[in-house]
Design an enzyme around this catalytic site. Sequence first.
Site, PDB file in Angstrom:
ATOM      1  N   ARG A  27      -6.376  17.067  15.602  1.00 21.95           N
ATOM      2  CA  ARG A  27      -4.953  16.965  15.258  1.00 21.95           C
ATOM      3  C   ARG A  27      -4.330  18.358  15.139  1.00 21.95           C
ATOM      4  O   ARG A  27      -3.193  18.593  15.550  1.00 21.95           O
ATOM      5  CB  ARG A  27      -4.855  16.221  13.919  1.00 21.95           C
ATOM      6  CG  ARG A  27      -3.462  15.996  13.425  1.00 21.95           C
ATOM      7  CD  ARG A  27      -3.025  14.600  13.717  1.00 21.95           C
ATOM      8  NE  ARG A  27      -1.602  14.421  13.482  1.00 21.95           N
ATOM      9  CZ  ARG A  27      -0.968  13.275  13.607  1.00 21.95           C
ATOM     10  NH1 ARG A  27      -1.638  12.200  13.961  1.00 21.95           N
ATOM     11  NH2 ARG A  27       0.315  13.173  13.389  1.00 21.95           N
ATOM     12  N   LEU A  57       4.399  15.627  11.828  1.00 25.56           N
ATOM     13  CA  LEU A  57       4.125  17.008  12.238  1.00 25.56           C
ATOM     14  C   LEU A  57       3.637  17.793  11.028  1.00 25.56           C
ATOM     15  O   LEU A  57       3.992  17.490   9.891  1.00 25.56           O
ATOM     16  CB  LEU A  57       5.390  17.621  12.847  1.00 25.56           C
ATOM     17  CG  LEU A  57       5.755  16.969  14.198  1.00 25.56           C
ATOM     18  CD1 LEU A  57       7.219  17.164  14.533  1.00 25.56           C
ATOM     19  CD2 LEU A  57       4.869  17.506  15.317  1.00 25.56           C
ATOM     20  N   ASN A  79      15.185  14.523  11.222  1.00 31.31           N
ATOM     21  CA  ASN A  79      14.631  13.258  11.703  1.00 31.31           C
ATOM     22  C   ASN A  79      15.589  12.131  11.376  1.00 31.31           C
ATOM     23  O   ASN A  79      16.209  12.132  10.312  1.00 31.31           O
ATOM     24  CB  ASN A  79      13.286  12.996  11.007  1.00 31.31           C
ATOM     25  CG  ASN A  79      12.529  11.813  11.612  1.00 31.31           C
ATOM     26  OD1 ASN A  79      12.872  11.315  12.685  1.00 31.31           O
ATOM     27  ND2 ASN A  79      11.486  11.366  10.928  1.00 31.31           N
ATOM     28  N   THR A  80      15.713  11.193  12.268  1.00 30.20           N
ATOM     29  CA  THR A  80      16.526  10.023  11.993  1.00 30.20           C
ATOM     30  C   THR A  80      15.618   8.828  11.712  1.00 30.20           C
ATOM     31  O   THR A  80      14.611   8.614  12.381  1.00 30.20           O
ATOM     32  CB  THR A  80      17.506   9.729  13.150  1.00 30.20           C
ATOM     33  OG1 THR A  80      18.194   8.521  12.860  1.00 30.20           O
ATOM     34  CG2 THR A  80      16.835   9.628  14.489  1.00 30.20           C
ATOM     35  N   HIS A  81      16.003   8.090  10.648  1.00 34.81           N
ATOM     36  CA  HIS A  81      15.149   7.004  10.154  1.00 34.81           C
ATOM     37  C   HIS A  81      15.990   5.733   9.985  1.00 34.81           C
ATOM     38  O   HIS A  81      17.088   5.799   9.432  1.00 34.81           O
ATOM     39  CB  HIS A  81      14.536   7.430   8.804  1.00 34.81           C
ATOM     40  CG  HIS A  81      13.685   6.367   8.198  1.00 34.81           C
ATOM     41  ND1 HIS A  81      12.563   5.878   8.815  1.00 34.81           N
ATOM     42  CD2 HIS A  81      13.803   5.687   7.036  1.00 34.81           C
ATOM     43  CE1 HIS A  81      12.030   4.936   8.054  1.00 34.81           C
ATOM     44  NE2 HIS A  81      12.760   4.801   6.977  1.00 34.81           N
ATOM     45  N   GLY A  92       6.457  15.220   3.571  1.00 34.11           N
ATOM     46  CA  GLY A  92       6.228  13.811   3.269  1.00 34.11           C
ATOM     47  C   GLY A  92       6.643  12.894   4.407  1.00 34.11           C
ATOM     48  O   GLY A  92       7.041  13.346   5.476  1.00 34.11           O
ATOM     49  N   ASP A 113       9.304  10.647   5.551  1.00 34.54           N
ATOM     50  CA  ASP A 113      10.724  10.294   5.385  1.00 34.54           C
ATOM     51  C   ASP A 113      11.255  10.636   3.992  1.00 34.54           C
ATOM     52  O   ASP A 113      12.083   9.904   3.439  1.00 34.54           O
ATOM     53  CB  ASP A 113      10.947   8.795   5.700  1.00 34.54           C
ATOM     54  CG  ASP A 113      10.506   8.435   7.108  1.00 34.54           C
ATOM     55  OD1 ASP A 113      10.656   9.281   8.011  1.00 34.54           O
ATOM     56  OD2 ASP A 113       9.990   7.326   7.318  1.00 34.54           O
TER      57      ASP A 113
HETATM   58  C1  GAR Z   1      15.189   4.669  15.871  1.00 37.86           C
HETATM   59  O1  GAR Z   1      15.730   3.570  15.166  1.00 37.86           O
HETATM   60  C2  GAR Z   1      14.550   5.652  14.916  1.00 37.86           C
HETATM   61  O2  GAR Z   1      15.210   5.767  13.699  1.00 37.86           O
HETATM   62  C3  GAR Z   1      13.209   5.022  14.720  1.00 37.86           C
HETATM   63  O3  GAR Z   1      12.822   4.640  15.999  1.00 37.86           O
HETATM   64  C4  GAR Z   1      13.999   4.256  16.723  1.00 37.86           C
HETATM   65  C5  GAR Z   1      13.972   4.967  18.048  1.00 37.86           C
HETATM   66  O4  GAR Z   1      14.955   4.457  18.910  1.00 37.86           O
HETATM   67  N1  GAR Z   1      12.292   5.965  14.089  1.00 37.86           N
HETATM   68  C6  GAR Z   1      11.455   5.627  13.139  1.00 37.86           C
HETATM   69  O5  GAR Z   1      11.291   4.473  12.748  1.00 37.86           O
HETATM   70  C7  GAR Z   1      10.665   6.762  12.556  1.00 37.86           C
HETATM   71  N2  GAR Z   1      10.189   6.444  11.249  1.00 37.86           N
HETATM   72  P1  GAR Z   1      15.296   5.186  20.260  1.00 37.86           P
HETATM   73  O6  GAR Z   1      13.966   5.584  20.922  1.00 37.86           O
HETATM   74  O7  GAR Z   1      16.026   4.162  21.075  1.00 37.86           O
HETATM   75  O8  GAR Z   1      16.147   6.378  19.943  1.00 37.86           O
END
Ligand code: GAR
Length: 210
Positions: free
Chosen positions: A71, A99, A113-115, A149, A151
């Site tokens: 890793r 990461l 990051n988007t969650h 962490g 999220d």
């Molecule tokens: C998004 O909803 C993002 O927030 C989620 O994966 C999806 C990707 O959509 N990420 C997570 O759940 C990370 N914890 P996309 O590939 O169509 O942008």
Amino acid sequence: MASPSAPARLVVLVSGSGTNLQALLDACEDPSYGARVVAVGADRPDIEGLARAEGHGVPTFVKQLSHFESRAEWDRAVTAAVAGFEPDLVVLAGFMKLLSEEFLAAFPDRVVNTHPALSPAFPGVRGPADALAYGVKVTGCTLFVVDGGVDTGPIISQSAVPVADDDDVASLHERIKVAERAMLVDAVGRIAREGLQVEGRSVRFGGPAT
Ligand code: GAR
């Protein structure tokens, strides 16, 4: 971060369909947005996210964990690949791997990051499913500065999405993703044009106080 002659440089990491990436690629078509995607990286090949980047003529790279001895070696390779594109901001847009601290140290307070949940509720890879199972009436999405962490990082932006009585995981996640793309485009543009100040858990747009 951006100047009229030099838009902010975004490196976007993806693992799947890349609709959030697509929203950024589209936004970056407008020079006044203040950013451009200089590279897209993935942890797996043959995904739609990579095809979207190639469709826009954006360089791509793939680092598969299974191709590395450890890793730590994978993480070093991802760090080097991202650093090679000299990003002002690294955007994790559906990137489904954690990461390391070393990666984060290479881009301090510059990895976001988007969650698909309203943090601190429902961290991890099952945000929409966990929200639905819990029975919440409102969920949404969160853009945050990545820390060590899962999220847990300081929150940049959030958007609420009502849960409908007849939602299943797919319909709820799709509606969250509509809000998520708008949130991401708005916040990344503001970071590019205005900068981002992070102090502990407090985050605000703008440059350092003078
Ligand atoms: C998004 O909803 C993002 O927030 C989620 O994966 C999806 C990707 O959509 N990420 C997570 O759940 C990370 N914890 P996309 O590939 O169509 O942008």
